[in-house]
Enzyme design. Structure first.
Site, PDB file in Angstrom:
ATOM      1  N   ASP A 312       5.191   2.854 -26.372  1.00  0.00           N
ATOM      2  CA  ASP A 312       4.855   2.256 -25.089  1.00  0.00           C
ATOM      3  C   ASP A 312       4.149   0.945 -25.338  1.00  0.00           C
ATOM      4  O   ASP A 312       3.332   0.837 -26.250  1.00  0.00           O
ATOM      5  CB  ASP A 312       3.941   3.196 -24.298  1.00  0.00           C
ATOM      6  CG  ASP A 312       4.737   4.278 -23.613  1.00  0.00           C
ATOM      7  OD1 ASP A 312       5.860   3.972 -23.186  1.00  0.00           O
ATOM      8  OD2 ASP A 312       4.248   5.415 -23.533  1.00  0.00           O
ATOM      9  N   THR A 383      -6.373  -5.318  -1.512  1.00  0.00           N
ATOM     10  CA  THR A 383      -5.745  -4.216  -0.781  1.00  0.00           C
ATOM     11  C   THR A 383      -4.248  -4.296  -1.001  1.00  0.00           C
ATOM     12  O   THR A 383      -3.706  -5.352  -1.368  1.00  0.00           O
ATOM     13  CB  THR A 383      -6.003  -4.306   0.735  1.00  0.00           C
ATOM     14  OG1 THR A 383      -5.326  -5.464   1.222  1.00  0.00           O
ATOM     15  CG2 THR A 383      -7.482  -4.394   1.067  1.00  0.00           C
ATOM     16  N   ALA A 384      -3.627  -3.156  -0.803  1.00  0.00           N
ATOM     17  CA  ALA A 384      -2.182  -3.106  -1.021  1.00  0.00           C
ATOM     18  C   ALA A 384      -1.453  -4.005  -0.030  1.00  0.00           C
ATOM     19  O   ALA A 384      -0.347  -4.458  -0.286  1.00  0.00           O
ATOM     20  CB  ALA A 384      -1.690  -1.673  -0.901  1.00  0.00           C
ATOM     21  N   GLN A 385      -2.090  -4.235   1.172  1.00  0.00           N
ATOM     22  CA  GLN A 385      -1.430  -5.066   2.169  1.00  0.00           C
ATOM     23  C   GLN A 385      -1.499  -6.550   1.799  1.00  0.00           C
ATOM     24  O   GLN A 385      -0.489  -7.247   1.767  1.00  0.00           O
ATOM     25  CB  GLN A 385      -2.070  -4.867   3.555  1.00  0.00           C
ATOM     26  CG  GLN A 385      -1.643  -3.592   4.274  1.00  0.00           C
ATOM     27  CD  GLN A 385      -2.362  -2.380   3.696  1.00  0.00           C
ATOM     28  OE1 GLN A 385      -3.554  -2.443   3.416  1.00  0.00           O
ATOM     29  NE2 GLN A 385      -1.635  -1.286   3.516  1.00  0.00           N
ATOM     30  N   THR A 386      -2.703  -7.004   1.476  1.00  0.00           N
ATOM     31  CA  THR A 386      -2.849  -8.444   1.209  1.00  0.00           C
ATOM     32  C   THR A 386      -2.387  -8.795  -0.197  1.00  0.00           C
ATOM     33  O   THR A 386      -1.935  -9.887  -0.457  1.00  0.00           O
ATOM     34  CB  THR A 386      -4.319  -8.865   1.332  1.00  0.00           C
ATOM     35  OG1 THR A 386      -5.093  -8.128   0.387  1.00  0.00           O
ATOM     36  CG2 THR A 386      -4.830  -8.611   2.726  1.00  0.00           C
ATOM     37  N   SER A 389      -7.324 -10.704  -3.774  1.00  0.00           N
ATOM     38  CA  SER A 389      -8.745 -10.470  -3.595  1.00  0.00           C
ATOM     39  C   SER A 389      -9.440 -11.823  -3.658  1.00  0.00           C
ATOM     40  O   SER A 389      -8.805 -12.833  -3.934  1.00  0.00           O
ATOM     41  CB  SER A 389      -9.279  -9.534  -4.690  1.00  0.00           C
ATOM     42  OG  SER A 389      -9.193 -10.184  -5.942  1.00  0.00           O
ATOM     43  N   LYS A 400      -7.446 -15.119  -4.859  1.00  0.00           N
ATOM     44  CA  LYS A 400      -6.530 -15.111  -6.002  1.00  0.00           C
ATOM     45  C   LYS A 400      -5.633 -13.881  -5.871  1.00  0.00           C
ATOM     46  O   LYS A 400      -6.043 -12.860  -5.299  1.00  0.00           O
ATOM     47  CB  LYS A 400      -7.292 -15.098  -7.324  1.00  0.00           C
ATOM     48  CG  LYS A 400      -8.011 -13.781  -7.673  1.00  0.00           C
ATOM     49  CD  LYS A 400      -8.531 -13.834  -9.089  1.00  0.00           C
ATOM     50  CE  LYS A 400      -8.761 -12.451  -9.681  1.00  0.00           C
ATOM     51  NZ  LYS A 400      -9.865 -11.689  -9.104  1.00  0.00           N
ATOM     52  N   ASP A 539       2.309  10.663 -21.977  1.00  0.00           N
ATOM     53  CA  ASP A 539       1.253  11.474 -21.385  1.00  0.00           C
ATOM     54  C   ASP A 539       1.589  11.985 -19.992  1.00  0.00           C
ATOM     55  O   ASP A 539       1.113  13.011 -19.575  1.00  0.00           O
ATOM     56  CB  ASP A 539      -0.069  10.694 -21.369  1.00  0.00           C
ATOM     57  CG  ASP A 539       0.078   9.317 -20.739  1.00  0.00           C
ATOM     58  OD1 ASP A 539       1.186   9.022 -20.226  1.00  0.00           O
ATOM     59  OD2 ASP A 539      -0.891   8.554 -20.773  1.00  0.00           O
ATOM     60  N   ASP A 543       7.102  11.887 -18.452  1.00  0.00           N
ATOM     61  CA  ASP A 543       7.448  11.733 -19.858  1.00  0.00           C
ATOM     62  C   ASP A 543       7.958  13.045 -20.456  1.00  0.00           C
ATOM     63  O   ASP A 543       8.540  13.040 -21.536  1.00  0.00           O
ATOM     64  CB  ASP A 543       6.217  11.310 -20.679  1.00  0.00           C
ATOM     65  CG  ASP A 543       5.900   9.841 -20.507  1.00  0.00           C
ATOM     66  OD1 ASP A 543       6.849   9.084 -20.217  1.00  0.00           O
ATOM     67  OD2 ASP A 543       4.730   9.461 -20.651  1.00  0.00           O
TER      68      ASP A 543
END
Lengths: 703, 571
Positions: A312, A383-386, A389, A400, A539, A543
């Site tokens: 990996d 946030t997952a929307q914007t 941060s 950014k 892990d 997998d």
């Protein structure tokens, strides 16, 4: 590496550890039990012969036979040969036993809080040993986890020192890849609800104890084959020795049985026969000391044969996280200004990427860390929307984030009255800075990096270049593997462009980009279809199929129960780089076996030259010309050979336990070196050894 | 030793090596079923033969089916040869009116020719009718050789195929070995021999009056044709009792050279067939290299011993090498070379009496055979015998590179080790076991011709030669007794089939395996290191077992000789 080396050092010291040697001395005698001995065909033959000659000797003693002193000495050394062989095995087992004893201490009787329902906290206390698979238990701070299981609810910090030796607590939580808990470990904080996955007596710790003790040790395929060879050679020497009396009778002489016994025992491959199981146990033990548990010896052998390593990217080839390596401003913005903005935006960002930006700003531009509260700044979390941060400071907003989200946000707040969410989502590459940002971002991606755009109040400042940092020295390791004949394949979720760049930098032979679990499985299958053996580590639950399919599947101890069940090795330290060492240990085990077998067989040349002239001296004195070692008397010659045969076992125990040193130099040079040492050495050393023993015993007057 | 002698030896080696590639190329094409320049003539014949026997060249056999076909074929050959000898008196082509061959001798001879041993407890010219010689013995000369080649090819397929269920078709391999390889070469060689004066006739023996006026019967017969296959098929059974020492069976130095080359030609070229079929000719050269090392050392020792001569004879004022039992037209060099060749391969033809060799000169043929005749060896048999040692070598030493053992990408596991060790085990069992019995039983002792260690060597040589399927005799042992006929017959059968069946089992299990691709971590099996290793394992595992017996035979005889001691009758 460092821990491995220090462990290696400790193991050498433990060779003379009285805690291991003293019980091993006792075990050397109890292992004389023929029922145990029969597992080792060569040594069983020696025992049979020793018992028969002892009986004959006792008969002679009663009736008064000739040269009893000489017979007594030979018989004594026959038994020593057996004891030395048993001792070798007992020492090898002893090291595992010591470890098992400390594991056993952790398996003290625990009380389990058995939950009556899937929800709620009603439980009753029952002994941990009564837990069945599927039971739900509740474990809270201070409790010992009663058995192996999977966290189905909650998150807790757990001390796993009992199995890993590492005292720093680890996080165990439901869902994801860190859901497996091990019986015998202790919850330090919070609480978890655990579904039991192991039946009593077959928990992870139980299996570990059995493994390190060697109780469940089964002969590996190669060991079985080698035993067949050794048994076959023994049979050949039965024929060679059993026909001698009639040959001697033709020549008008007779050869004492004790001399024939001595010839037979020295010729059969006792050296490798005595050390074979010790080599196998020590190989497993080396893995254990590396904090890797092999579920079978077969897996260790397979490790030596591995042709392809699937590694990996994250954590193995690169450091776990991306790091900022450069600030790339758009035209009209200075690097200093971009660095300053980026640092402000990252001050409160606790992600590794964020921290690395602060570090870079300080290292490159001397921008000190500032206190958020002093600046009256408010952190705007990711946030997952914007998908960005940043920080709001004195009326200005610094952001950014991923290039496309920053571009979208810039579009949205731009004074141009376009408006509308639909358009905002589509990054309109209209202005010059936007095109520039895109160009920089593409360039970074091509070089294997990740671009992070920075804006202040809707103005694009530039891009922070985040890069995967390839681990130091990993390139050399891959070159080493290549010399060993092993192909390395990097597995990554990155896009092919980024993956190619990192692959080139790390020096892997191939890569699999945007890899899904199915891709991984497919890759393993196609390699195996070409006859190759594949090793990988993993892990996560996804997998598990690949781990099961791989010839050597190393599951991380932090991983899920499914992964741990699917692999044939478990790495307690959860360090994927160890795959390389595992391969080396496998190779070392096989090499040690081969080297000592070669040595054992090569020894026969000298033994023939010691014993043949001695036993035929009475019939044809001319054959004294074959006594090229110039051994004192026929008796001393025979005695020296059998003493050498016994002592060489003791002399080789350290090598059997430590293993022959593996060098990654390719098969040809490796073979040349080992052949020189163990093949040629195997021919020459006994000539010297037997002569030296002969000088000693003639000086003392034993024969 | 002379420069001239060594030049002759090197010329021989050069010719053999030069033949390896062309002959290997041709045979590889034949056994791959590809077209050759003889196909237009022979393929129709082949097709008819397959039709008659109800098989097809495309039909593939599992190793067990293959082996059973081979065993059945050999059993029928054995019975036919046995019957022919027993009833030759009433059959045609018997101008000298030979009577039925005795039961035990017929068994021994049938076993001997069927196993490609050609041990002869009979004198050809005084026992066998022309019909038995041609329809019995010569036929077996062909088919036993063809059997050996077929088996070698089947084992090669085991290594060259991957994940396969079958190893070829015995009937097709047999037919092709005979039709495409043995027959054309034999026709050629027969013509050469006839041109050099070897008789080829069906008429009765010739009564002649010598210059001194004495009447003499001169034995003749279809010699040239049998001579050709006797050498090419490494059979070795002479038409005449004196074998290739007889002037009609080996008239001059040129024919002698051709005979020696034809003993090695097919066996050496099979290593190239091996290399071609496994896709790397270097693998074949490496195996030939290991054979070459043992061969050259053997030749050097034997030639040195014979050229140096007997110190006891020198003491009487007679200079020169040991010429006892040798033909003057061949001398010490070509006699020693012939002896090493005939025992390195499983030929057994002789152009000098091995019993009369110096002890160390006689030691080399013994060692050659004890190793199982893997130095070039019998046609086919040499290669499969050698491959058994390769399996063993790779198993022991392959581990030393840190991988589980493999050869040519095939993993060597418990089954292959078991089979290889079984095959290797049967040789010392037959050779030493029967010798141990014969040298203590009165019936065995009665046949011994010389006292002391030399007598021991005679008995040892007989069983070693039988079990190795060589067929050469040490002379001076009277082998035509009930005891020796039966036990040497048994040794021949053990030495042939107890090796073949395990070898075929290996072929089957190897063919079924996947082939692991070569990497930098793979043990290289085409270089000098491998050759040295293989030679070492052969000598230590295969050779050392015989050290006690050799010490009591040729070695003590040699040591006594240089000490000036001889062994008299009853001494």
């Amino acid at each position: 590496m460092n821990t491995a080396q220090s462990r290696g050092g400790a193991s050498q010291a433990s060779l003379v550890d009285s805690k291991i040697v003293v019980p091993a001395l006792g075990a050397a005698f109890t292992k004389l039990d023929p029922r145990i001995m029969i597992r080792n065909p060569v040594m069983f033959v020696v025992e049979t012969v020793a018992a028969l000659t002892t009986a004959l000797f006792l008969k002679d003693l009663a009736t008064g036979g000739a040269s009893l002193g000489f017979s007594f000495q030979i018989i004594l050394w026959l038994w020593f040969t057996l004891l030395f062989a048993n001792f070798a095995e007992a020492v090898a087992e002893g090291r595992g036993k010591a470890q098992a004893a400390s594991l056993r201490k952790t398996r003290t009787e625990t009380q389990a809080k058995l939950l009556s329902g899937a929800s709620g906290r009603d439980y009753k206390l029952i002994p941990g040993a009564q837990l069945k698979v599927g039971d739900l238990v509740f474990v809270e701070a201070g409790d010992i986890i009663p058995s192996d299981g999977e966290v189905i609810e909650g998150v807790a910090s757990v001390n796993e020192a009992a199995i890993t030796g590492e005292s720093a607590p680890v996080i165990r939580e439901s869902g994801g890849d860190r859901s497996a808990v091990t019986g015998g470990t202790q919850v330090l904080s919070d609480w978890i609800r655990v579904r039991i996955t192991a039946a009593p007596g077959s928990t992870f710790i139980d299996r570990m104890i059995a493994l390190v003790e060697g109780a469940s040790r089964q002969k590996t395929p190669n060991e079985i084959a080698l035993n067949i060879l050794l048994a076959g050679l023994t049979l050949i020497f039965v024929i060679a020795v059993a026909t001698i009396p009639s040959f001697a009778a033709y020549a008008g002489g007779a050869i004492p049985i004790i001399a024939l016994v001595a010839l037979f025992v020295t010729l059969i491959p006792t050296t490798i026969g005595a050390l074979l199981s010790a080599i196998g146990i020590a190989g497993m033990d080396r893995l254990v000391r590396f904090n890797v548990l092999a579920m079978s010896g077969r897996a260790v052998e397979a490790a030596g044969d591995v042709d392809t390593l699937l590694l990996d990217k994250t954590g193995t080839i690169t450091l776990g996280n991306r790091q900022a390596t450069a600030f790339r401003p758009v035209r009209g913005v200075s690097e200093q200004e971009l660095a300053d903005a980026a640092q402000l935006a990252s001050l409160a960002d606790e992600t590794p990427e964020g921290r690395s930006i602060v570090v870079l700003a300080k290292e490159k531009y001397g921008i000190r860390a500032r206190d958020m509260s002093e600046l009256h700044a408010t952190f705007v979390p990711f946030t997952a929307q914007t998908r960005m941060s940043g920080v709001d400071i004195g009326g200005s907003a610094i952001r950014k984030g991923a290039v496309d989200s920053i571009l979208a946000s810039v579009n949205a707040v731009a004074p141009v009255t376009r408006g509308g969410a639909v358009q905002a989502l589509r990054p309109a590459v209209s202005s010059e800075p936007m095109r520039e940002i895109q160009a920089i971002a593409d360039e970074i991606a091509k070089a294997g990096g990740t671009p992070l755009a920075v804006s202040r109040d809707g103005r694009l400042l530039g891009v922070v270049q985040l890069k995967d940092i390839v681990k130091g020295g990993i390139r050399e390791r891959f070159a080493e593997l290549r010399r060993m004949g092993i192909r390395t394949v990097m597995i990554t979720g990155d896009n092919p462009m980024t993956a190619a760049a990192i692959a080139a930098e790390a020096g892997v032979d191939d890569f699999l980009a945007q890899a899904t679990p199915e891709d991984k499985l497919e890759l393993i299958r196609s390699e195996q279809a070409q006859g190759k053996l594949v090793a990988m580590c993993g892990d996560g639950t996804n997998d598990a199929p690949a781990l099961a399919q791989a010839d050597v599947g190393v599951a991380m101890n932090t991983g899920t129960v499914a992964a741990r069940e699917a692999g044939n090795m478990v790495d307690l330290d959860s360090d994927p780089t160890k795959l390389i060492e595992i391969v080396e240990i496998g190779k070392q085990l096989l090499m040690t076996r081969g080297s000592l077998t070669t040595f054992s067989i090569a020894n026969d040349v000298a033994k023939y030259f010691a014993i043949i002239p001695a036993i035929f001296a009475g019939i044809y004195p001319q054959l004294g010309a074959l006594n090229i070692m110039g051994l004192a008397t026929p008796e001393s010659a025979i005695l020296s050979a059998i003493i050498f045969n016994a002592l060489i076992i003791i002399a080789l125990i350290p090598l059997a336990l430590k293993g022959v040193k593996y060098r990654a130099v390719g098969a040809g040079p490796l073979l040349r070196r080992n052949l020189l040492v163990y093949g040629l050495g195997g021919i020459v050393i006994p000539f010297i050894g037997i002569k030296a023993i002969d000088l000693a015993i003639s000086a003392i007057g034993l024969a | 030793m002379t420069i001239n002698g060594w030049i002759q030896i090197l010329v021989f080696c050069a010719i053999v090596v030069a033949l390896v590639k062309p002959l290997g190329w041709y045979m590889a094409r034949v056994f791959n079923g590809e077209r050759t320049f003889l196909s237009p003539v022979l393929h129709p014949v082949e097709t008819v033969l397959y039709k008659l026997s109800g098989t097809s060249e495309r039909e593939e056999q599992h190793w067990l089916t293959y082996t059973l076909a081979m065993l059945t074929f050999n059993l029928l050959g054995f019975l036919a040869l046995y019957a022919l000898q027993r009833i030759q008196a009433v059959l045609p082509y018997n101008p000298m009116g030979m009577g039925a061959v005795a039961l035990d001798l017929a068994f021994n001879t049938a076993a001997s020719f069927m196993t490609n041993t050609n041990w002869q407890n009979y004198g050809g010219e005084s026992t066998m009718s022309y019909l038995v010689q041609m329809a019995g013995l010569t036929v077996q000369n062909f088919v036993s050789a063809a059997t050996g080649i077929a088996l070698a090819v089947a084992l090669i397929r085991g290594f060259s195929r991957a994940s396969a269920k079958s190893i070829g078709n015995f009937w097709a391999d047999m037919t092709r070995a005979t039709l495409y390889v043995l027959l054309p070469l034999c026709v050629m060689l027969t013509l050469v021999y006839v041109a050099r004066g070897v008789p080829q006739t069906l008429s009765a023996y010739i009564d002649a009056t010598t210059l001194e006026g004495a009447r003499q019967t001169i034995s003749v017969g279809p010699v040239a044709s049998q001579l050709a296959i006797k050498m090419l098929g490494t059979n070795g059974g002479g038409f005449f009792n004196a074998n290739s020492a007889h002037p009609f069976e080996n008239p001059d130095a040129f024919v002698n050279l051709i005979q020696m080359v034809s003993i090695f030609a097919i066996g050496a070229a099979l290593t190239n067939v091996f290399g071609r079929m496994v896709g790397d000719q270097r693998q074949g050269w490496a195996i030939l290299g290991a054979m070459g090392v043992i061969f050259i050392v053997g030749v050097a020792v034997a030639y040195w011993a014979e050229a140096a001569g007997n110190p006891l004879v020198h003491a009487l004022g007679v200079e020169g090498g040991n010429m006892e039992g040798k033909e003057v037209r061949f001398g010490t060099a070509m006699s020693a070379l012939f002896a090493v060749i005939t025992t390195a391969a499983s030929c057994g033809a002789v152009n000098a009496m091995h019993s009369s060799f110096m002890p160390l000169g006689g030691l080399i043929p013994l060692i050659n055979m004890e190793l199982g005749e893997i130095v070039v060896g019998g046609v086919g048999a040499g290669l499969y015998g050698m491959l058994l040692f390769v399996v063993l070598t790779m198993f022991v030493a392959g581990l030393m590179v840190g991988r589980t053992p493999e050869y040519l990408g095939k993993k060597i596991e418990a089954k292959e080790v078991k089979m290889a060790i079984l095959a290797i085990l049967c040789l010392p069992l037959a050779m030493l076991g029967f010798t141990a019995l014969a040298v203590v039983l009165p019936t065995g002792l009665a046949s011994i011709g010389n006292p002391g260690p030399h007598g021991f060597s005679e008995v040892l040589y007989a069983y070693v030669s039988g079990a190795a399927n060589n067929g050469s005799a040490f002379g001076s042992l009277s082998g035509n007794t009930l005891w020796y006929n039966l036990t040497i017959g048994a040794a021949m059968l053990m030495g042939r089939f107890f090796v073949i069946v395990p070898a075929m089992a290996i072929a089957g299990s190897m063919a079924a395996k996947k082939t692991v691709p070569v990497s930098a971590g793979t043990f290289p099996t085409h270089g000098g290191l491998f050759v040295g290793l293989l030679v070492g394992v052969i000598l230590i595992v295969g050779g050392l077992t015989f050290f006690p017996a050799l010490a009591l035979g040729p070695i003590v005889e040699h040591l006594s000789l240089i000490a000036g001691q001889t062994f008299s009758v009853g001494g």
